[in-house]
Design a protein around this motif. Structure first.
Motif, short mmCIF file in Angstrom:
data_model
loop_
_atom_site.label_atom_id
_atom_site.label_comp_id
_atom_site.label_asym_id
_atom_site.label_seq_id
_atom_site.Cartn_x
_atom_site.Cartn_y
_atom_site.Cartn_z
N HIS A 1 4.04 11.84 7.59
CA HIS A 1 4.49 10.36 7.25
C HIS A 1 4.12 9.94 5.31
CE1 HIS A 1 0.67 9.53 8.31
NE2 HIS A 1 1.05 8.00 7.74
N GLU A 2 3.14 11.59 5.19
CA GLU A 2 2.37 11.06 3.63
C GLU A 2 3.05 12.17 2.37
OE1 GLU A 2 -1.59 12.11 3.86
OE2 GLU A 2 -1.83 10.15 5.18
N ASP B 1 5.53 0.73 18.99
CA ASP B 1 3.82 -0.16 20.02
C ASP B 1 3.29 -0.82 19.07
OD1 ASP B 1 2.07 -0.63 21.61
OD2 ASP B 1 1.38 0.87 22.40
N THR B 2 3.30 -1.85 18.86
CA THR B 2 2.73 -3.56 17.82
C THR B 2 1.52 -3.08 18.80
OG1 THR B 2 3.01 -5.19 19.44
CG2 THR B 2 4.69 -3.96 17.88
N SER B 3 0.55 -2.85 19.22
CA SER B 3 -0.42 -3.01 19.94
C SER B 3 -1.62 -1.82 19.96
CB SER B 3 -0.97 -3.03 21.13
OG SER B 3 -0.08 -1.74 22.05
N VAL B 4 -1.32 -0.43 18.48
CA VAL B 4 -1.65 0.64 18.36
C VAL B 4 -1.99 -0.15 17.23
CG1 VAL B 4 -1.42 2.65 17.21
CG2 VAL B 4 -0.09 2.21 19.56
N PRO B 5 -3.33 -0.05 17.15
CA PRO B 5 -3.70 -1.14 15.52
C PRO B 5 -4.06 0.12 14.49
CG PRO B 5 -5.86 -0.09 17.36
CD PRO B 5 -4.85 0.38 17.98
N ILE B 6 -3.05 0.28 14.26
CA ILE B 6 -2.57 1.55 13.08
C ILE B 6 -1.67 0.72 11.91
CG2 ILE B 6 -1.50 3.48 11.65
CD1 ILE B 6 -4.84 3.80 13.35
N LYS B 7 -1.88 0.31 10.46
CA LYS B 7 -0.86 -0.34 9.94
C LYS B 7 0.88 1.38 9.55
CE LYS B 7 -3.68 -1.47 6.18
NZ LYS B 7 -4.63 -1.63 4.47
N LYS B 8 1.66 -0.69 10.10
CA LYS B 8 2.87 0.57 9.75
C LYS B 8 3.62 1.61 9.15
CE LYS B 8 7.99 -2.06 10.35
NZ LYS B 8 8.24 -3.02 10.07
N LEU B 9 3.10 1.18 8.01
CA LEU B 9 3.08 2.25 7.02
C LEU B 9 3.21 3.72 7.23
CD1 LEU B 9 3.99 2.36 4.00
CD2 LEU B 9 2.05 2.51 3.21
N HIS B 10 1.76 3.82 8.46
CA HIS B 10 1.53 5.00 9.23
C HIS B 10 1.13 5.09 10.11
CE1 HIS B 10 -1.45 5.54 5.31
NE2 HIS B 10 -1.69 4.40 6.06
N LYS B 11 2.46 4.57 10.33
CA LYS B 11 3.41 4.66 12.47
C LYS B 11 4.53 5.87 11.98
CE LYS B 11 1.01 0.93 14.37
NZ LYS B 11 1.48 -0.38 15.27
N ILE C 1 7.60 6.43 2.04
CA ILE C 1 6.17 7.15 1.86
C ILE C 1 5.02 7.08 2.18
CG2 ILE C 1 5.83 9.12 1.23
CD1 ILE C 1 8.97 10.17 0.98
N ALA C 2 4.24 6.83 2.76
CA ALA C 2 2.73 6.15 2.21
C ALA C 2 2.21 7.39 1.45
CB ALA C 2 1.96 6.79 3.92
N HIS C 3 0.86 6.31 0.54
CA HIS C 3 0.01 7.91 0.21
C HIS C 3 -0.69 8.42 0.68
CE1 HIS C 3 0.79 6.14 -3.97
NE2 HIS C 3 0.84 5.04 -2.86
N ASN D 1 0.79 -1.37 -0.19
CA ASN D 1 -0.29 0.22 -0.13
C ASN D 1 0.63 1.25 -0.10
OD1 ASN D 1 -1.98 -0.74 -0.26
ND2 ASN D 1 -1.98 -1.69 2.51
N GLY D 2 1.83 0.96 -0.68
CA GLY D 2 3.04 2.13 0.00
C GLY D 2 2.90 3.33 -1.31
N THR D 3 3.92 4.33 -1.44
CA THR D 3 4.50 4.48 -2.66
C THR D 3 5.48 4.28 -3.26
OG1 THR D 3 6.15 6.68 -1.54
CG2 THR D 3 3.72 6.68 -1.76
#
Length: 263
Positions: A187-188, A218-228, A74-76, A63-65
């Motif tokens: 990050h975008e 923090d792996t417990s944060v329910p957000i995709k790695k690309l957006h952290k 870098i994320a979309h 899902n990355g650029t």
């Protein structure tokens, strides 16, 4: 009601031209060889220039650029179709926006820029705090700014200025801003070096940049790695752009709240 809307200064546009090699008759062999040599030289020059770029390109997250900076892909940019996510009812509980605004200590006279303001989730909460100041709502998507403008028609705040930013500039005046807020947007940035330079230029000498990103550690944060982002990665990139970490206020449930000042 007076609604301030700033006309953006358009950034550079990349024009793509398609080179066409004209048909060469079989007996014009020398001309054909000459054309091939010229294109080979141009190709070699382009490859050399690319190696000097701070950005690299390779496959990474599906899902990355595919564009990388300092070891980070870098994320979309999240499209305006994601407004529902920005306005979700549980956002306050998940992110504690009220606590974030307390961290910023916004004064009535402050000029604050929300970069990547989206549909105005934070802007409309900051406007009454800077009652004698100004809130710049900066976003690259015109649709986001239109949505924010429609919401403000109901709220009636006169201290909000809509600004359409670009990929390389936030389009704000030099030394004009006391505080900059970036929530889950840095990050975008497709051109983080240019964008950070533009932000630094817009900040007043004692201005502060509040960088809010989901905690990459923090792996417990329910957000995709690309957006952290990790604190270490953020500090590395900010330092490269002439910003120094003053402190990281760790009082948000899922996000870093890192405060940077000019070096």
């Amino acid at each position: 009601m007076v609604q301030k809307i700033l006309t953006p200064v358009l950034g550079q546009k990349t024009l793509t031209s398609k080179s066409v090699i004209p048909f060469v008759h079989h007996y014009d062999r020398r001309l054909f060889i000459g054309v091939i040599m010229v294109f080979s030289m141009l190709s070699c020059w382009s490859q050399t220039a690319d190696t000097d770029s701070p950005y690299s390109y390779r496959k990474g997250d599906p899902n990355g650029t595919g564009k990388w900076y300092m070891g980070r892909e870098i994320a979309h940019v999240m499209g305006y179709q994601g407004i529902g996510w920005l306005e979700r009812p549980e956002r306050e509980q998940e992110e504690r926006t009220a606590v974030l605004l307390e961290n910023m200590s916004i004064r009535p006279e402050d000029t604050v820029a929300d970069i990547g303001a989206g549909s105005g989730y934070h802007v409309l909460k900051m406007a009454p705090l800077a009652s004698k100041g100004l809130i710049y709502a900066v976003d690259i998507q015109e649709e986001m700014l239109k949505a924010l403008d429609a919401k403000n028609e109901k709220e009636g705040f006169e201290n909000i200025a809509l600004v359409q930013g670009g990929e390389k500039s936030i389009n704000l005046p030099e030394n004009s801003v006391d505080k900059v807020l970036m929530v889950d947007v840095y990050h975008e940035f497709m051109y983080p070096i240019a964008m950070l330079g533009s932000i630094k230029k817009a900040l007043k000498p004692n201005g502060k940049l509040f960088l809010v990103e989901y905690r990459g550690e923090d792996t417990s944060v329910p957000i995709k790695k690309l957006h952290k982002m990790t604190e270490a990665q953020a500090v590395q990139e900010m330092q490269a752009g002439g910003m120094r970490l003053e402190r990281n206020i760790e009082n948000l449930p899922w996000q870093h709240c890192m405060v940077f000042v000019k070096q």
